[in-house]
Design an enzyme around this catalytic site. Structure first.
Site, mmCIF file in Angstrom:
data_model
loop_
_atom_site.group_PDB
_atom_site.id
_atom_site.type_symbol
_atom_site.label_atom_id
_atom_site.label_comp_id
_atom_site.label_asym_id
_atom_site.label_seq_id
_atom_site.Cartn_x
_atom_site.Cartn_y
_atom_site.Cartn_z
ATOM 1 N N ASN A 44 1.059 -9.353 3.046
ATOM 2 C CA ASN A 44 0.358 -9.345 1.767
ATOM 3 C C ASN A 44 -0.322 -10.690 1.533
ATOM 4 O O ASN A 44 0.177 -11.750 1.926
ATOM 5 C CB ASN A 44 1.267 -8.949 0.593
ATOM 6 C CG ASN A 44 2.516 -9.777 0.456
ATOM 7 O OD1 ASN A 44 3.065 -10.272 1.432
ATOM 8 N ND2 ASN A 44 2.995 -9.921 -0.764
ATOM 9 N N ILE A 45 -1.491 -10.611 0.912
ATOM 10 C CA ILE A 45 -2.302 -11.802 0.638
ATOM 11 C C ILE A 45 -2.643 -11.777 -0.849
ATOM 12 O O ILE A 45 -3.386 -10.898 -1.302
ATOM 13 C CB ILE A 45 -3.590 -11.800 1.495
ATOM 14 C CG1 ILE A 45 -3.243 -11.691 2.984
ATOM 15 C CG2 ILE A 45 -4.406 -13.060 1.209
ATOM 16 C CD1 ILE A 45 -4.440 -11.446 3.897
ATOM 17 N N GLU A 57 0.348 -3.479 4.088
ATOM 18 C CA GLU A 57 0.014 -2.233 4.784
ATOM 19 C C GLU A 57 -1.487 -2.080 4.963
ATOM 20 O O GLU A 57 -1.980 -1.694 6.017
ATOM 21 C CB GLU A 57 0.541 -1.020 4.009
ATOM 22 C CG GLU A 57 2.046 -0.969 3.859
ATOM 23 C CD GLU A 57 2.561 -1.680 2.617
ATOM 24 O OE1 GLU A 57 2.003 -2.747 2.255
ATOM 25 O OE2 GLU A 57 3.525 -1.184 2.024
HETATM 26 N N1 THU Z 1 3.051 -5.386 -1.832
HETATM 27 C C1 THU Z 1 2.804 -5.058 -0.524
HETATM 28 O O1 THU Z 1 2.323 -5.880 0.263
HETATM 29 N N2 THU Z 1 3.101 -3.801 -0.132
HETATM 30 C C2 THU Z 1 3.668 -2.846 -0.921
HETATM 31 O O2 THU Z 1 3.845 -1.730 -0.494
HETATM 32 C C3 THU Z 1 4.081 -3.169 -2.283
HETATM 33 C C4 THU Z 1 3.570 -4.456 -2.806
HETATM 34 C C5 THU Z 1 2.761 -6.749 -2.277
HETATM 35 C C6 THU Z 1 1.640 -6.896 -3.254
HETATM 36 C C7 THU Z 1 2.009 -8.175 -3.953
HETATM 37 O O3 THU Z 1 1.541 -9.258 -3.187
HETATM 38 C C8 THU Z 1 3.531 -8.186 -3.919
HETATM 39 O O4 THU Z 1 3.903 -7.277 -2.907
HETATM 40 C C9 THU Z 1 4.187 -7.806 -5.221
HETATM 41 O O5 THU Z 1 3.702 -6.624 -5.699
#
Ligand code: THU
Length: 133
Positions: A44-45, A57
């Site tokens: 996640n970024i 994802e």
């Molecule tokens: N996030 C993901 O990367 N994948 C998910 O399936 C759920 C949420 C990230 C987005 C944000 O950076 C952090 O988790 C909190 O929501």
């Protein structure tokens, strides 16, 4: 867990280490497996204005699609504030995955006991919108 899933888990862990999540502290790593056996990592970024934040994802999916990949077998997702947290893909990522992945696409998650659990995309995203094709 078989060898391939162990490898996928390792790649998701590796991806998670690269997560940029200074605002939520919620680090996520994903490892997307193509039908040919290639693996694409994503983390996640986040962004200070929040909306541009992208989930692990979709980073993995878009990296793969932009490289010409179209056929996917599964995705391993690890995330949360602690090592044992479980991270189900959000609704937006389920929709993004459903654009390219069949109902039998697999979603691999690690539960709190350290075991892994497999879901099919159709279980997490039933009746997905695909009507415009
Ligand atoms: N996030 C993901 O990367 N994948 C998910 O399936 C759920 C949420 C990230 C987005 C944000 O950076 C952090 O988790 C909190 O929501």
């Amino acid at each position: 867990m078989n060898e391939l899933l162990k490898k996928l888990e390792k790649e998701a862990e590796n991806a998670r280490e690269k997560a940029y999540a200074p605002y939520s502290g919620f680090k996520v790593g994903a490892a997307l497996l193509t039908k040919e056996g290639k693996i694409y990592q994503g983390c996640n970024i986040e962004n200070v204005s929040f909306t541009p934040t992208c989930c692990a994802e979709r980073v993995a999916l878009f990296k793969a699609v932009s490289e010409g990949e179209r056929n996917f077998r599964g995705i391993f997702i690890l995330g949360g504030k602690t090592e044992t947290d479980i991270c189900f893909p959000c609704g937006v990522c389920r929709q993004a995955l459903s654009e390219f992945c069949n109902d039998d696409f697999e979603i691999y998650l690690r539960d709190k006991m350290g075991n892994f659990k497999i879901y099919k995309l159709y279980e997490l995203m039933p009746y997905s919108f695909k009507e415009m094709r």
